[in-house]
Design an enzyme around this catalytic site. Structure first.
Site, PDB file in Angstrom:
ATOM      1  N   ASP A 285       0.813  -1.218   0.000  1.00  0.00           N
ATOM      2  CA  ASP A 285       0.000   0.000   0.000  1.00  0.00           C
ATOM      3  C   ASP A 285       0.844   1.265   0.000  1.00  0.00           C
ATOM      4  OD1 ASP A 285       0.992  -0.261   2.535  1.00  0.00           O
ATOM      5  OD2 ASP A 285      -0.945  -0.165   3.555  1.00  0.00           O
TER       6      ASP A 285
ATOM      7  N   LYS B 150       5.584   3.650  17.331  1.00  0.00           N
ATOM      8  CA  LYS B 150       4.606   4.704  17.614  1.00  0.00           C
ATOM      9  C   LYS B 150       4.916   5.470  18.907  1.00  0.00           C
ATOM     10  CE  LYS B 150       1.025   2.314  15.006  1.00  0.00           C
ATOM     11  NZ  LYS B 150      -0.298   1.683  14.977  1.00  0.00           N
TER      12      LYS B 150
ATOM     13  N   ASP C  44       2.168   6.379   2.222  1.00  0.00           N
ATOM     14  CA  ASP C  44       1.447   5.208   2.721  1.00  0.00           C
ATOM     15  C   ASP C  44      -0.032   5.466   2.463  1.00  0.00           C
ATOM     16  OD1 ASP C  44       0.137   3.282   4.173  1.00  0.00           O
ATOM     17  OD2 ASP C  44       0.962   3.849   6.119  1.00  0.00           O
TER      18      ASP C  44
END
Length: 288
Positions: free
Chosen positions: A106, A157, A217
């Site tokens: 993706d 993250k 992305d």
């Protein structure tokens, strides 16, 4: 060179656009998203691609077939039970003896894969990971990079103010085949959570490759819109169609636009659309 492209995601973050259209087929510049990545790989010497899918998808198979349309040899690997990136790579590449490439399906990228492979070999890397610099790394896997380019650790993250850098794992990886012996092809596992941190912690030759280039992305609808508008404006010239868009406007040839309608760039208009009198389209993507 051989490549595995991971296209097994359900595209949940792109819903409702992906209720009937697989994520790999959502349109970017009026052709499937995955076309752009596969053509990019082909241009950098990749000749064989395995598409890793979590279940059989006839729409994807119909779109890409044996790969001849794109000048590639394409085959397919299906999982009865999702295995994650690690399980998929290990099961597909069992028995491979050459260096190989893995990509998330993706992404759209201008990454210089040829230079990345050269760097991988010159450094004697077991694993090379493409990196991309972002303003806010908090939604991504972030790397702590030594001055020589070796990856010391990964932070998944992090809070923005606690991130060790602004360089993120950009979803293109080069593997040496002996790493397959350290991966489990039978159970769900993600290389991002298992293999990569383990190699970094052990101080093994795992290197980041960072050369500024276009990268996106395409994970949600705003990202899909942004990528279309950036690319129609020339952000990645190699992926523009011929003839090239004029004034950042791409319109499929069988679309009907009334004389007193207006399409202003950036905009992408798909096949068999009708834009009636008095309408104005800009900063938009219309699907077929």
């Amino acid at each position: 060179m051989r490549a595995i492209v991971l296209v097994g995601g359900e595209g949940t973050r792109l819903r409702p656009l992906t209720w009937r259209t697989p994520k790999a087929l959502v349109p970017v510049l009026n052709r499937p998203l995955l076309d752009h990545l596969l053509l990019h790989l082909r241009d950098h010497g990749v000749s064989q691609v395995t598409l890793a899918l979590t279940k059989r998808n006839e729409a994807i198979r119909a779109a890409f077939g044996d790969g001849a349309r794109l000048g590639l040899a394409v085959d397919y690997a299906y999982e009865d039970t999702p295995l994650g990136s690690g399980g998929a790579i290990a099961s597909i590449a069992t028995g491979w003896t050459e260096t190989f490439l893995v990509c998330n399906g993706d992404i759209i990228t201008g990454l210089d894969v040829t230079a990345m492979l050269q760097s991988h070999r010159e450094r004697g890397a077991e694993l090379s990971i493409s990196l991309h610099e972002v303003d806010d790394p908090s939604p991504f896997g972030v790397v702590d990079l030594a001055p020589d380019g070796r990856i010391r650790r990964f932070v998944e993250k992090p809070k923005r103010e606690e991130a060790p850098s602004h360089l993120i794992n950009a979803g293109t990886w080069i593997f040496e085949p002996h790493l397959l012996a350290e991966m489990d092809p039978t159970a769900f596992n993600r290389v991002e959570d298992t293999l990569f941190p383990r190699l970094a912690q052990a101080g093994r030759p795992i290197f980041g490759f960072h050369r500024p280039s276009y990268w996106a992305d395409v994970g949600n609808a705003p990202a899909l819109l942004r990528v279309n508008l950036e690319m129609v404006a020339g952000a990645l010239p190699a992926r523009l169609p011929s003839p090239a868009p004029v004034d950042a406007v791409l319109v499929a040839p069988d679309t009907m636009i009334a004389p007193n309608a207006r399409v202003a760039g950036p905009a992408v208009v798909g096949s068999a659309c009708r834009i009636e009198g008095g309408a104005e389209v800009r900063d938009s993507v219309l699907w077929d």
